[in-house]
Design a protein around this motif. Sequence first.
Motif, PDB file in Angstrom:
ATOM      1  N   HIS A  79       0.812  -1.275   0.152  1.00 26.68           N
ATOM      2  CA  HIS A  79       0.058   0.137   0.158  1.00 26.68           C
ATOM      3  C   HIS A  79       0.911   1.380  -0.182  1.00 26.68           C
ATOM      4  CE1 HIS A  79      -3.374   2.753   0.809  1.00 26.68           C
ATOM      5  NE2 HIS A  79      -2.644   3.317   1.898  1.00 26.68           N
ATOM      6  N   ALA A  80       1.997   1.276   0.832  1.00 26.66           N
ATOM      7  CA  ALA A  80       2.886   2.493   0.800  1.00 26.66           C
ATOM      8  C   ALA A  80       3.288   2.593  -0.457  1.00 26.66           C
ATOM      9  CB  ALA A  80       4.012   2.228   1.890  1.00 26.66           C
ATOM     10  N   PHE A  81       3.857   1.716  -1.177  1.00 26.09           N
ATOM     11  CA  PHE A  81       4.798   1.968  -2.545  1.00 26.09           C
ATOM     12  C   PHE A  81       3.473   2.290  -3.546  1.00 26.09           C
ATOM     13  CE2 PHE A  81       8.445  -0.251  -0.818  1.00 26.09           C
ATOM     14  CZ  PHE A  81       9.302   0.302  -1.268  1.00 26.09           C
ATOM     15  N   MET A  82       2.370   1.916  -3.414  1.00 28.53           N
ATOM     16  CA  MET A  82       1.398   2.426  -4.479  1.00 28.53           C
ATOM     17  C   MET A  82       0.871   3.412  -4.103  1.00 28.53           C
ATOM     18  SD  MET A  82      -0.840  -1.383  -4.411  1.00 28.53           S
ATOM     19  CE  MET A  82      -2.427  -0.917  -5.584  1.00 28.53           C
ATOM     20  N   LYS A  83       0.626   3.896  -2.974  1.00 27.72           N
ATOM     21  CA  LYS A  83       0.518   5.392  -2.699  1.00 27.72           C
ATOM     22  C   LYS A  83       1.765   6.278  -3.185  1.00 27.72           C
ATOM     23  CE  LYS A  83      -1.810   8.413  -0.023  1.00 27.72           C
ATOM     24  NZ  LYS A  83      -3.331   8.691   0.016  1.00 27.72           N
ATOM     25  N   ALA A  84       2.919   6.031  -2.613  1.00 29.40           N
ATOM     26  CA  ALA A  84       4.113   6.722  -3.340  1.00 29.40           C
ATOM     27  C   ALA A  84       4.222   6.821  -4.676  1.00 29.40           C
ATOM     28  CB  ALA A  84       5.435   6.261  -2.638  1.00 29.40           C
ATOM     29  N   THR A  85       3.897   5.736  -5.577  1.00 36.09           N
ATOM     30  CA  THR A  85       3.720   5.831  -6.933  1.00 36.09           C
ATOM     31  C   THR A  85       2.941   6.711  -7.497  1.00 36.09           C
ATOM     32  OG1 THR A  85       4.584   3.428  -6.935  1.00 36.09           O
ATOM     33  CG2 THR A  85       3.822   4.332  -8.978  1.00 36.09           C
ATOM     34  N   SER A  86       1.726   6.748  -6.995  1.00 36.80           N
ATOM     35  CA  SER A  86       0.575   7.549  -7.264  1.00 36.80           C
ATOM     36  C   SER A  86       0.878   8.986  -7.021  1.00 36.80           C
ATOM     37  CB  SER A  86      -0.754   7.072  -6.494  1.00 36.80           C
ATOM     38  OG  SER A  86      -1.756   7.789  -6.915  1.00 36.80           O
ATOM     39  N   ILE A  87       1.512   9.278  -5.979  1.00 42.87           N
ATOM     40  CA  ILE A  87       1.684  10.748  -5.770  1.00 42.87           C
ATOM     41  C   ILE A  87       2.569  11.229  -6.616  1.00 42.87           C
ATOM     42  CG2 ILE A  87       2.949  12.163  -4.121  1.00 42.87           C
ATOM     43  CD1 ILE A  87       1.482  10.295  -1.863  1.00 42.87           C
ATOM     44  N   ALA A  88       3.791  10.516  -6.757  1.00 41.39           N
ATOM     45  CA  ALA A  88       4.935  10.729  -7.802  1.00 41.39           C
ATOM     46  C   ALA A  88       4.501  10.813  -9.251  1.00 41.39           C
ATOM     47  CB  ALA A  88       5.950   9.920  -7.811  1.00 41.39           C
ATOM     48  N   SER A  89       3.483  10.148  -9.584  1.00 40.60           N
ATOM     49  CA  SER A  89       2.993  10.085 -10.825  1.00 40.60           C
ATOM     50  C   SER A  89       2.070  11.161 -11.166  1.00 40.60           C
ATOM     51  CB  SER A  89       1.989   8.733 -11.359  1.00 40.60           C
ATOM     52  OG  SER A  89       2.985   7.713 -11.214  1.00 40.60           O
ATOM     53  N   SER A  90       1.252  11.624 -10.252  1.00 42.46           N
ATOM     54  CA  SER A  90       0.502  12.833 -10.255  1.00 42.46           C
ATOM     55  C   SER A  90       1.407  14.128 -10.287  1.00 42.46           C
ATOM     56  CB  SER A  90      -0.467  12.856  -9.019  1.00 42.46           C
ATOM     57  OG  SER A  90      -1.187  11.716  -9.106  1.00 42.46           O
ATOM     58  N   ALA A  91       2.599  14.146  -9.536  1.00 42.23           N
ATOM     59  CA  ALA A  91       3.424  15.352  -9.412  1.00 42.23           C
ATOM     60  C   ALA A  91       4.167  15.428 -10.959  1.00 42.23           C
ATOM     61  CB  ALA A  91       4.415  15.135  -8.228  1.00 42.23           C
ATOM     62  N   ALA A  92       4.247  14.300 -11.439  1.00 43.53           N
ATOM     63  CA  ALA A  92       5.044  14.338 -12.737  1.00 43.53           C
ATOM     64  C   ALA A  92       4.245  14.990 -13.843  1.00 43.53           C
ATOM     65  CB  ALA A  92       5.506  12.975 -13.147  1.00 43.53           C
TER      66      ALA A  92
END
Length: 170
Positions: A79-92
Amino acid sequence: MFGHTETETVQDDAAIRRIHELAPAVNGALSQIKKQAESGRTDRCEASARCLKEAIKSAKLPKDYTDEATGAVDAIMRHAFMKATSIASSAAIEAAMEDEIERRAMKIKEAREKLAGAIRYKAPEEFRRKCERMLETALFSGGVKAKGPTRAKPGDMVPKVEECAELAEA
């Protein structure tokens, strides 16, 4: 009662006692890791999870309990990695829309690293595909508009008209 001895029941009782003694600490550590996972801090989550797994293994608890606790830790890490991936993708994508090429590249790199971590913890295939599409969108967005005049749009070359109203009245 073939195969059962009194030493086995004593060992089972001791294992149950150890579980009851360590369960509050394990549950507290799991809730702490969950809080860190919600904010997308994978580095802190990994360190906490590693410590918790080592503590569970060193306590010599029954295999069922260690497997269950390890599974819970892995689910939180996924869950932590999925959340971090989502945050970074949105920021990109956001950086691409603002035409910040360097920040976009950094966020795409970060999102790919976090996606690799999510896949390591067995994230669903659908999540991987969704993230890849988001990263493609970010990669192909931005960097199109030229800053300043170009050959196709040379800019404002017409001289400015002065206020002629005063001259007409005279």
